[in-house]
Design an enzyme around this catalytic site. Structure first.
Site, short mmCIF file in Angstrom:
data_model
loop_
_atom_site.label_atom_id
_atom_site.label_comp_id
_atom_site.label_asym_id
_atom_site.label_seq_id
_atom_site.Cartn_x
_atom_site.Cartn_y
_atom_site.Cartn_z
N PRO A 118 0.83 -1.22 0.00
CA PRO A 118 0.00 0.00 0.00
C PRO A 118 0.86 1.26 0.00
O PRO A 118 1.89 1.33 0.66
CB PRO A 118 -0.82 -0.12 1.28
CG PRO A 118 -0.30 -1.28 2.03
CD PRO A 118 0.51 -2.11 1.11
N GLU A 119 0.41 2.26 -0.76
CA GLU A 119 1.14 3.52 -0.90
C GLU A 119 0.27 4.65 -0.33
O GLU A 119 -0.74 4.38 0.32
CB GLU A 119 1.49 3.75 -2.38
CG GLU A 119 2.26 2.57 -2.97
CD GLU A 119 2.51 2.66 -4.48
OE1 GLU A 119 2.71 3.77 -4.98
OE2 GLU A 119 2.48 1.62 -5.14
N LYS A 152 3.61 6.36 4.07
CA LYS A 152 2.83 5.10 4.03
C LYS A 152 2.46 4.63 5.42
O LYS A 152 2.04 3.48 5.59
CB LYS A 152 3.65 4.02 3.32
CG LYS A 152 4.04 4.36 1.88
CD LYS A 152 4.93 3.29 1.28
CE LYS A 152 5.47 3.71 -0.06
NZ LYS A 152 6.48 2.76 -0.58
N ARG A 205 13.29 -3.61 -9.04
CA ARG A 205 11.84 -3.38 -8.97
C ARG A 205 11.26 -3.40 -10.37
O ARG A 205 11.85 -2.85 -11.31
CB ARG A 205 11.52 -2.01 -8.32
CG ARG A 205 12.11 -1.80 -6.94
CD ARG A 205 11.55 -2.74 -5.89
NE ARG A 205 10.12 -2.57 -5.68
CZ ARG A 205 9.59 -1.69 -4.81
NH1 ARG A 205 10.37 -0.91 -4.10
NH2 ARG A 205 8.28 -1.61 -4.66
#
Ligand SMILES: [Zn+2]
Length: 269
Positions: free
Chosen positions: A2-3, A58, A259
């Protein structure tokens, strides 16, 4: 993971559901998810009112009546659910806070945590974080000034929480797509116009993420139709091999600092 928009969505709903309420019960089934022993945790948290719920990057901060703060980071795989025992998701719960008949369940806290801190400790823990991208005082001028000090790949910098707090893998991809800039570019190569586009896209994409309830896969409570709405709004993230919705070109994926990095080789320059 989650951001900012996912955590902001949680924050908004938590303020509607638990702010002003007293914590009437605590169950900790995974002691590693908290930072003090269970007895101390219980003693400090039980019968405390949640005064308000804040967000920084976050993280979510539950501000308690006795000035203690519960600092939550969901990391990879963490999520929350609010409801009665009967509504409880069929998952392993690491921590449960009860508010009368209803409970706040913390699920999937493997790397994530719910830590108990004093105001000074929490300030110290969050001191490294960069500015809040949606704050009104984070202006274009501020952004350009900060970006001018950065070098290396754009993607890596967008993920750097000390540069700007709250952006992760999904929104960095969506921001770069919106700004028509390849995330693999070197920051030193970016023109003034591209830097300004990047700033505008950062604001608009993150605002859109919040407006659509972020991309979490699970609803926050039964009947929640807001949480997760951004999943249908992703234009580039996790769409390798599919066609770009803007130009029809096949979207590619490249690894940047280990990433997954998605972009359209045609309309992102
Ligand atoms: Zn395209």
């Amino acid at each position: 993971m989650p951001e900012l928009p996912e955590m902001e969505n949680y924050k908004i709903i938590l303020n509607q559901r638990v702010a002003g309420q007293v914590i009437t019960g605590i169950t900790v089934t995974r002691e590693k998810s908290i930072n003090v022993n269970v007895d101390l945790f219980r003693k400090s948290v039980l019968n405390q009112k949640v005064v308000t719920v804040n967000r920084r990057g976050k993280h979510i901060l539950f501000q308690l009546d006795n000035n203690s703060v519960l600092l939550l980071h969901l990391m990879l795989g963490g999520w929350m659910f609010y409801g009665t025992d009967a509504e409880k998701p069929k998952r392993t719960i690491q921590v449960q806070l009860s508010f009368g008949e209803e409970n706040l369940y913390f699920i999937g806290l493997r790397l994530g945590y719910l830590h108990l801190y004093s105001p000074a400790e929490v300030e110290n823990r969050l001191a490294h974080l960069g500015p809040e991208p949606l704050a009104a005082e984070f202006t274009k001028e501020e952004f350009l000034k900060t970006l001018a000090l950065k070098h290396g790949r754009l993607k890596t910098t967008l993920l750097d929480q000390e540069f700007i707090a709250g952006i992760g893998n999904c929104y960095s991809a969506e921001i770069c797509f919106d700004a028509c800039i390849k995330p693999v570019r070197d920051i030193d190569e970016l023109h003034e116009k591209e830097r300004i586009r990047l700033f505008n896209s950062m604001k608009s994409i993150l605002e859109k993420g919040v407006r659509y309830g972020g991309y979490m896969e699970h609803p926050f409570f039964n009947g929640d139709i807001v949480t997760g709405g951004f999943q249908d709004q992703c234009l580039i993230y996790d769409r390798e091999g599919q066609t770009c919705k803007r130009c029809g070109t096949i979207i590619v994926m490249e690894m940047v600092s280990s990433r997954k990095t998605f972009y359209c080789p045609n309309c992102q320059r």
